[in-house]
Design an enzyme around this catalytic site. Structure first.
Site, mmCIF file in Angstrom:
data_model
loop_
_atom_site.group_PDB
_atom_site.id
_atom_site.type_symbol
_atom_site.label_atom_id
_atom_site.label_comp_id
_atom_site.label_asym_id
_atom_site.label_seq_id
_atom_site.Cartn_x
_atom_site.Cartn_y
_atom_site.Cartn_z
ATOM 1 N N LYS A 1 0.863 -1.190 0.000
ATOM 2 C CA LYS A 1 0.000 0.000 0.000
ATOM 3 C C LYS A 1 0.893 1.232 0.000
ATOM 4 O O LYS A 1 1.485 1.595 1.012
ATOM 5 C CB LYS A 1 -0.926 0.049 1.218
ATOM 6 C CG LYS A 1 -2.033 1.092 0.987
ATOM 7 C CD LYS A 1 -2.610 1.713 2.220
ATOM 8 C CE LYS A 1 -1.779 2.766 2.850
ATOM 9 N NZ LYS A 1 -1.586 4.007 2.044
ATOM 10 N N GLY B 1 7.140 5.069 8.015
ATOM 11 C CA GLY B 1 6.331 6.282 8.109
ATOM 12 C C GLY B 1 6.559 6.991 9.425
ATOM 13 O O GLY B 1 7.602 6.827 10.068
ATOM 14 N N SER B 2 5.555 7.748 9.847
ATOM 15 C CA SER B 2 5.701 8.591 11.038
ATOM 16 C C SER B 2 5.615 7.764 12.317
ATOM 17 O O SER B 2 5.047 6.664 12.326
ATOM 18 C CB SER B 2 4.605 9.647 11.039
ATOM 19 O OG SER B 2 3.348 9.005 11.075
ATOM 20 N N GLY C 1 3.131 4.671 13.241
ATOM 21 C CA GLY C 1 3.816 3.436 13.657
ATOM 22 C C GLY C 1 3.262 2.913 14.978
ATOM 23 O O GLY C 1 3.042 1.711 15.151
ATOM 24 N N GLU D 1 9.856 1.356 10.604
ATOM 25 C CA GLU D 1 10.924 2.310 10.248
ATOM 26 C C GLU D 1 10.314 3.695 10.348
ATOM 27 O O GLU D 1 9.560 4.108 9.466
ATOM 28 C CB GLU D 1 11.412 2.034 8.813
ATOM 29 C CG GLU D 1 12.139 0.721 8.636
ATOM 30 C CD GLU D 1 13.500 0.721 9.317
ATOM 31 O OE1 GLU D 1 14.094 1.803 9.474
ATOM 32 O OE2 GLU D 1 13.950 -0.359 9.714
ATOM 33 N N CYS E 1 13.733 10.808 6.465
ATOM 34 C CA CYS E 1 13.686 10.372 7.866
ATOM 35 C C CYS E 1 14.989 10.666 8.583
ATOM 36 O O CYS E 1 15.015 10.883 9.779
ATOM 37 C CB CYS E 1 13.364 8.886 7.933
ATOM 38 S SG CYS E 1 14.516 7.877 6.991
ATOM 39 N N GLU F 1 9.569 15.882 15.055
ATOM 40 C CA GLU F 1 10.023 15.898 13.665
ATOM 41 C C GLU F 1 9.204 16.906 12.849
ATOM 42 O O GLU F 1 7.983 16.930 12.953
ATOM 43 C CB GLU F 1 9.828 14.491 13.087
ATOM 44 C CG GLU F 1 10.351 14.322 11.689
ATOM 45 C CD GLU F 1 10.073 12.931 11.129
ATOM 46 O OE1 GLU F 1 8.936 12.448 11.290
ATOM 47 O OE2 GLU F 1 10.992 12.332 10.550
HETATM 48 P P1 NAD Z 1 2.585 8.598 7.561
HETATM 49 O O1 NAD Z 1 2.906 7.846 8.792
HETATM 50 O O2 NAD Z 1 1.554 9.653 7.638
HETATM 51 O O3 NAD Z 1 2.102 7.605 6.402
HETATM 52 C C1 NAD Z 1 2.896 6.538 5.965
HETATM 53 C C2 NAD Z 1 2.016 5.489 5.334
HETATM 54 O O4 NAD Z 1 1.179 4.902 6.330
HETATM 55 C C3 NAD Z 1 1.062 6.000 4.263
HETATM 56 O O5 NAD Z 1 0.963 5.005 3.268
HETATM 57 C C4 NAD Z 1 -0.245 6.165 5.012
HETATM 58 O O6 NAD Z 1 -1.383 6.081 4.179
HETATM 59 C C5 NAD Z 1 -0.194 5.018 5.984
HETATM 60 N N1 NAD Z 1 -0.874 5.222 7.271
HETATM 61 C C6 NAD Z 1 -0.953 6.356 7.990
HETATM 62 N N2 NAD Z 1 -1.576 6.125 9.169
HETATM 63 C C7 NAD Z 1 -1.869 4.795 9.186
HETATM 64 C C8 NAD Z 1 -2.525 3.944 10.144
HETATM 65 N N3 NAD Z 1 -2.965 4.407 11.317
HETATM 66 N N4 NAD Z 1 -2.661 2.636 9.838
HETATM 67 C C9 NAD Z 1 -2.193 2.133 8.668
HETATM 68 N N5 NAD Z 1 -1.584 2.897 7.716
HETATM 69 C C10 NAD Z 1 -1.426 4.219 7.987
HETATM 70 O O7 NAD Z 1 3.974 9.172 7.018
HETATM 71 P P2 NAD Z 1 4.234 10.088 5.765
HETATM 72 O O8 NAD Z 1 3.808 11.486 6.085
HETATM 73 O O9 NAD Z 1 3.731 9.456 4.538
HETATM 74 O O10 NAD Z 1 5.849 10.007 5.704
HETATM 75 C C11 NAD Z 1 6.685 10.763 6.497
HETATM 76 C C12 NAD Z 1 7.185 9.980 7.702
HETATM 77 O O11 NAD Z 1 7.864 8.798 7.290
HETATM 78 C C13 NAD Z 1 8.208 10.764 8.488
HETATM 79 O O12 NAD Z 1 7.908 10.631 9.857
HETATM 80 C C14 NAD Z 1 9.523 10.086 8.175
HETATM 81 O O13 NAD Z 1 10.521 10.236 9.144
HETATM 82 C C15 NAD Z 1 9.091 8.666 8.015
HETATM 83 N N6 NAD Z 1 10.082 7.899 7.243
HETATM 84 C C16 NAD Z 1 10.832 6.953 7.880
HETATM 85 C C17 NAD Z 1 11.815 6.246 7.165
HETATM 86 C C18 NAD Z 1 12.698 5.214 7.822
HETATM 87 O O14 NAD Z 1 13.259 4.399 7.094
HETATM 88 N N7 NAD Z 1 12.846 5.216 9.122
HETATM 89 C C19 NAD Z 1 11.995 6.508 5.820
HETATM 90 C C20 NAD Z 1 11.215 7.472 5.210
HETATM 91 C C21 NAD Z 1 10.237 8.159 5.927
#
Ligand code: NAD
Length: 498
Positions: free
Chosen positions: A181, A233-234, A238, A255, A289, A390
């Site tokens: 996804k 993601g965030s 997470g 991650e 990130c 962040e």
């Molecule tokens: P986000 O957490 O808002 O979304 C990430 C993904 O998760 C999207 O596909 C979103 O639709 C989905 N999602 C969101 N909430 C969810 C939930 N409750 N249940 C299931 N799926 C859900 O993050 P973003 O704004 O897309 O990306 C930015 C974040 O990603 C930043 O915090 C960044 O640090 C992090 N990031 C981490 C790494 C790493 O490797 N550690 C790499 C890149 C980005």
């Protein structure tokens, strides 16, 4: 040079080797952040649509993928890498039009993922069990390393192909099948990935793509047949995902985000440190990130380094991410732009001061674009929200320090622990500090380096588990212990031996 597609196009989900149009007709738009205009539409997947993808992945697992030898699986992953590299330009164009990151960076990422697929393709037939020397010599006890099953991969928008492959490559090498996804911000390139996977010979159903936002992600996390979630993601998402997955005892690799420090000691190679700090936060408009969003600079160099940083930040060229002249593109979404603005305003309300930037930027020809100036803040206390949370934007906080203990306490003083940079010519100090930093990656006299064979992941609330390197394959395997009595003896608990 812009690639705005006709906005009426709806990308269907891709399940079991075929496009799967939405049953409900529900869709959402993706916006080109450089122009502010709608770019395309994607299926807002329901639970039933996510279920269809999981069923397809489960069928491929008990079908062609499960039957393929590990060597064959590995070869197919390598062939996939070749295909992606051959289409790097097209993939980068899709991604840049959706997240506004530099075309050159997106292309480099789409090109380099072949290295990940070669590495994990090579590891596929090196996953071995062990023979255990148990007490009774007549018993053969050995372990099998088996795939977990269907893996749900959820990725963010900042590096869609790179992060999808980082999760999918080890998972598929271990024999799992995938429901991917992508982020609702950058859904398009995932369809290229699956198309190229099948062109490379990976059987239909091994990789399936469903689009949508949080609800589609939740449906994947909740699905009983998804054995493992690999989420990037965030930290907020997470945490929510780990709680949901925990409710049904499914395992997660997470991650997450960071608030990574760059520490510049008095004996640092100064110009290199300036470049490291600058690229750590302003490359990718801070939307990475590993952004080095806090710089701690020794008091003896503070003014000199800060002056250079401001000078260099002032010279950064904002513009169209597709143009080779541009050094920084827009924020990926209107929401991210608002977050940048709101977090800077809050930092100032809490006593911080702006040294440079802090405003939305206007770029001629792209007046509706979500541009934000590279921003440097100072006079920030450790509990200022911008020192703890962040931003995911081009916002650097600079602080001076006196000694090692002080700077370590500051550097380690957040809930995050993704990465850290250390700038010094003193190797004893560098390695000593590396040990004491609470971070999954420490860079000494460099920043942002990453490789397919070097483990990457977070300490503390920056994540659970590792991608890249051999141990990332382990996260997608489960171990079975097999016991075989090779003699005619049977231990009968109801017969007493005297
Ligand atoms: P986000 O957490 O808002 O979304 C990430 C993904 O998760 C999207 O596909 C979103 O639709 C989905 N999602 C969101 N909430 C969810 C939930 N409750 N249940 C299931 N799926 C859900 O993050 P973003 O704004 O897309 O990306 C930015 C974040 O990603 C930043 O915090 C960044 O640090 C992090 N990031 C981490 C790494 C790493 O490797 N550690 C790499 C890149 C980005």
């Amino acid at each position: 040079m812009h690639t705005d597609t006709p906005s009426s196009r709806v990308f269907d989900n891709y399940v079991a080797g075929r496009p799967l149009p939405s049953a409900t007709g529900r869709s959402f738009a993706s916006i080109n952040p450089t122009t502010g205009r709608e770019w395309g539409r994607f299926v807002d997947s329901t639970r039933d649509e996510v279920d269809a993808a999981v069923q397809a992945a489960a069928a491929a697992l008990s079908g062609p993928w499960g039957a393929a030898s590990p060597t064959r699986r590995g070869r197919l992953l390598m062939a996939w890498g070749e295909k992606i590299a051959a289409h790097a330009e097209g993939i980068a164009r899709l991604e840049s039009a959706q997240n506004g990151k530099l075309f050159a960076e997106m292309k480099a990422q789409a090109n380099v993922v072949k290295e990940w697929l070669y590495y994990f393709g090579g590891l596929a037939d090196k996953i071995e069990g062990r023979v255990i020397p148990v007490e009774r010599p007549s018993v053969l006890n050995y372990t099998l390393r088996e795939p977990i099953g269907v893996v749900g991969v959820i990725v963010p928008w900042n590096s869609p192909t790179f992060l999808s492959i980082m999760s999918c490559a080890p998972a598929m090498a271990a024999g799992n099948t995938i429901v991917l996804k992508p982020s609702e911000v950058t859904s398009a390139s995932a369809f290229e990935l699956v198309r190229l996977a099948e062109e490379a010979g990976i059987p239909p159903g091994v990789l399936n793509v469903v689009t949508g936002a949080r609800e589609a992600g939740e449906a994947l996390v909740d699905h009983e047949q998804v054995g493992k979630i690999c989420f990037t993601g965030s930290d907020a998402a997470g945490r929510a995902i780990a709680a949901r997955a925990g409710a049904r005892l499914a395992s997660c690799t997470l991650e997450l985000g960071g608030k990574s420090p760059n520490i510049v000691f008095p004996d640092a190679p100064v110009e290199n440190a300036v470049v490291g700090v600058l690229s750590g936060i302003f490359a990718a408009a801070g939307q990475t990130c590993i952004a080095g969003s806090r710089a701690y600079i020794h008091e003896s160099l503070y003014e000199q380094v800060v002056d250079r940083l401001v000078q260099r930040a002032r010279a950064i060229r904002l513009g169209d991410p597709l143009s080779a002249d541009t050094q920084m593109g827009p924020a990926a979404t209107a929401a991210q732009l608002q977050k940048n603005q709101a977090m800077v305003a809050r930092a100032v309300d809490n006593g911080g001061e702006i040294l440079y930037g802090g405003q939305r930027a206007s770029v001629p020809g792209f007046e509706e674009g979500f541009f934000f100036q590279p921003t440097i803040l100072h006079r920030l206390k450790a509990d200022n929200p911008i020192m703890q949370e962040e931003v995911f934007g081009p916002v650097l906080a600079v602080t001076s320090f006196r000694d090692e203990d002080e700077v370590l306490a500051l550097a380690n003083g957040t809930k995050f622990g993704l990465a850290a940079g250390v700038w010094t010519r003193d190797l004893r100090r560098a390695h000593g500090i590396a040990r004491r930093l609470q971070a999954g990656t420490v860079w000494i006299n460099t920043y942002r380096a990453m490789a397919f064979n070097s483990p990457f992941g977070g300490y503390k609330q920056s994540g659970i588990g590792r991608v890249n390197g051999m141990e990332s394959v382990d996260q997608f395997l489960q171990t079975k212990s097999v016991w075989c009595e090779t003699s005619d003896e049977i231990q009968d608990p109801f017969v007493l031996k005297v």
